[in-house]
Design a protein around this motif. Structure first.
Motif, PDB file in Angstrom:
ATOM      1  N   HIS A 118       0.947  -1.076   0.047  1.00 46.89           N
ATOM      2  CA  HIS A 118       0.040   0.016  -0.064  1.00 46.89           C
ATOM      3  C   HIS A 118       0.697   1.312   0.250  1.00 46.89           C
ATOM      4  N   PRO A 119       0.561   2.061  -1.045  1.00 50.15           N
ATOM      5  CA  PRO A 119       1.309   3.389  -0.988  1.00 50.15           C
ATOM      6  C   PRO A 119       0.995   4.273   0.178  1.00 50.15           C
ATOM      7  N   ILE A 120       2.019   4.916   0.919  1.00 53.56           N
ATOM      8  CA  ILE A 120       1.717   5.314   1.989  1.00 53.56           C
ATOM      9  C   ILE A 120       2.854   6.566   2.227  1.00 53.56           C
ATOM     10  N   VAL A 121       2.175   7.675   3.012  1.00 50.69           N
ATOM     11  CA  VAL A 121       3.229   8.789   3.180  1.00 50.69           C
ATOM     12  C   VAL A 121       3.050   8.942   4.719  1.00 50.69           C
ATOM     13  N   ILE A 122       4.366   9.187   5.390  1.00 46.70           N
ATOM     14  CA  ILE A 122       4.483   9.607   6.865  1.00 46.70           C
ATOM     15  C   ILE A 122       5.045  10.998   6.843  1.00 46.70           C
ATOM     16  N   ARG A 123       4.473  12.004   7.582  1.00 51.37           N
ATOM     17  CA  ARG A 123       5.230  13.108   8.108  1.00 51.37           C
ATOM     18  C   ARG A 123       5.316  13.042   9.572  1.00 51.37           C
ATOM     19  N   SER A 124       7.032  13.212   9.911  1.00 52.99           N
ATOM     20  CA  SER A 124       7.445  12.936  11.040  1.00 52.99           C
ATOM     21  C   SER A 124       8.457  14.027  11.341  1.00 52.99           C
ATOM     22  N   GLY A 125       8.071  15.082  12.046  1.00 58.52           N
ATOM     23  CA  GLY A 125       8.825  16.296  12.276  1.00 58.52           C
ATOM     24  C   GLY A 125       8.953  16.916  10.890  1.00 58.52           C
ATOM     25  N   SER A 126      10.549  17.239  10.615  1.00 58.37           N
ATOM     26  CA  SER A 126      10.667  17.733   9.530  1.00 58.37           C
ATOM     27  C   SER A 126      11.002  17.052   8.330  1.00 58.37           C
ATOM     28  N   ILE A 166       8.453  10.998   4.515  1.00 58.24           N
ATOM     29  CA  ILE A 166       8.840   9.536   4.407  1.00 58.24           C
ATOM     30  C   ILE A 166       7.773   9.084   3.477  1.00 58.24           C
ATOM     31  N   ALA A 167       8.058   8.490   2.402  1.00 53.84           N
ATOM     32  CA  ALA A 167       7.250   7.710   1.555  1.00 53.84           C
ATOM     33  C   ALA A 167       7.651   6.279   1.080  1.00 53.84           C
ATOM     34  N   GLY A 168       6.676   5.455   1.009  1.00 50.25           N
ATOM     35  CA  GLY A 168       6.975   4.225   0.453  1.00 50.25           C
ATOM     36  C   GLY A 168       5.686   3.171   0.530  1.00 50.25           C
ATOM     37  N   HIS A 169       6.068   1.852   0.546  1.00 51.42           N
ATOM     38  CA  HIS A 169       4.921   0.978   0.503  1.00 51.42           C
ATOM     39  C   HIS A 169       4.931   0.122   1.843  1.00 51.42           C
ATOM     40  N   LEU A 170       3.724   0.238   2.330  1.00 49.24           N
ATOM     41  CA  LEU A 170       3.384  -0.564   3.537  1.00 49.24           C
ATOM     42  C   LEU A 170       2.873  -1.891   3.184  1.00 49.24           C
ATOM     43  N   ASP A 197       3.740  12.114  12.836  1.00 48.99           N
ATOM     44  CA  ASP A 197       2.649  13.240  13.188  1.00 48.99           C
ATOM     45  C   ASP A 197       1.353  13.028  12.098  1.00 48.99           C
ATOM     46  N   THR A 198       1.651  12.595  10.960  1.00 48.20           N
ATOM     47  CA  THR A 198       0.605  12.016  10.140  1.00 48.20           C
ATOM     48  C   THR A 198       1.026  10.949   9.494  1.00 48.20           C
ATOM     49  N   ILE A 199      -0.073   9.878   9.123  1.00 48.86           N
ATOM     50  CA  ILE A 199       0.162   8.686   8.252  1.00 48.86           C
ATOM     51  C   ILE A 199      -1.021   8.787   7.221  1.00 48.86           C
ATOM     52  N   GLU A 200      -0.584   8.938   5.914  1.00 51.44           N
ATOM     53  CA  GLU A 200      -1.795   8.986   4.859  1.00 51.44           C
ATOM     54  C   GLU A 200      -1.591   7.932   4.012  1.00 51.44           C
TER      55      GLU A 200
END
Length: 203
Positions: A112-120, A123-127, A177-180
């Protein structure tokens, strides 16, 4: 008067005895370690006393690194240490290194393609989750450090983007911070602004 019995003398030969070191320590390979905290990039070497680096990170509260370089991402200053201890909770992302683990333990998953925002960091990849499972629910039930395949990490140390990848990046879901959930086009083309079809989840 009976003479005392003769004393028995046993000659003792001094030998050199090697210090005992458990096989799990002496045979554990050194693997390259590259990770990010809120304000630093840390590069060094770590003993891989587990099948995979993900397993090692989830099994310990801290790791001992050797031959360490620490870069301050705010001002670019670098310093070197012979060794350093790093708390796992401070890690936001880690580049995977070393073996992939036991192939016989693998099972079929869906990426599953996913994007994670963590601080500054972005991070994007496949979960990877079991077919039919909700990927975000699956993520919440997993240990803190979770691998993403075909992943990249981006940050802006001097106002301009700097990207690292592609490969497997282990993310700290508890520090996110967020996971999409996004689309494959988003990952390839960098279209990562939130949109109506994305599903989000907090860590």
């Amino acid at each position: 008067m009976t003479p005392p019995p003769a004393l028995l003398h046993l000659p003792l030969q001094q030998t050199n005895e090697e210090a005992f070191e458990p096989d799990s320590v002496s045979e554990a390979p050194l693997v390259r370690f590259s990770a990010y905290t809120a304000h630093h990039r840390i590069v060094g070497w770590v003993r891989l006393r587990a099948d995979r680096l993900t397993d090692l990170l989830n099994a310990h509260d801290e790791l001992l690194l050797s031959d360490v370089e620490i870069e301050d991402l705010d001002d670019g200053v670098r310093r070197r240490e012979e060794s350093d201890r790093i708390a796992i909770r401070d890690l936001l992302a880690v580049h995977a290194a070393g073996p992939r683990g036991d192939d016989t333990m693998r099972h079929r998953t869906r990426a599953h393609p996913i994007v994670i925002r963590s601080g500054s960091y972005l991070i994007a990849g496949h979960l990877h989750a079991e077919p039919g499972a909700d990927p975000l629910d699956s993520l919440r039930r997993r240990p803190a450090m979770v691998p993403l395949t075909d992943a990249w990490l981006e940050y802006w140390p001097d106002g301009s983007p700097r990207r690292h990848g592609v490969g497997t990046i282990i993310v700290n879901r508890e520090a996110a911070d967020t996971i999409e959930l996004v689309t494959d086009d988003d990952l390839v083309e960098g279209l990562l602004a939130p949109h109506s079809r994305s599903r989000s989840a907090s860590a």
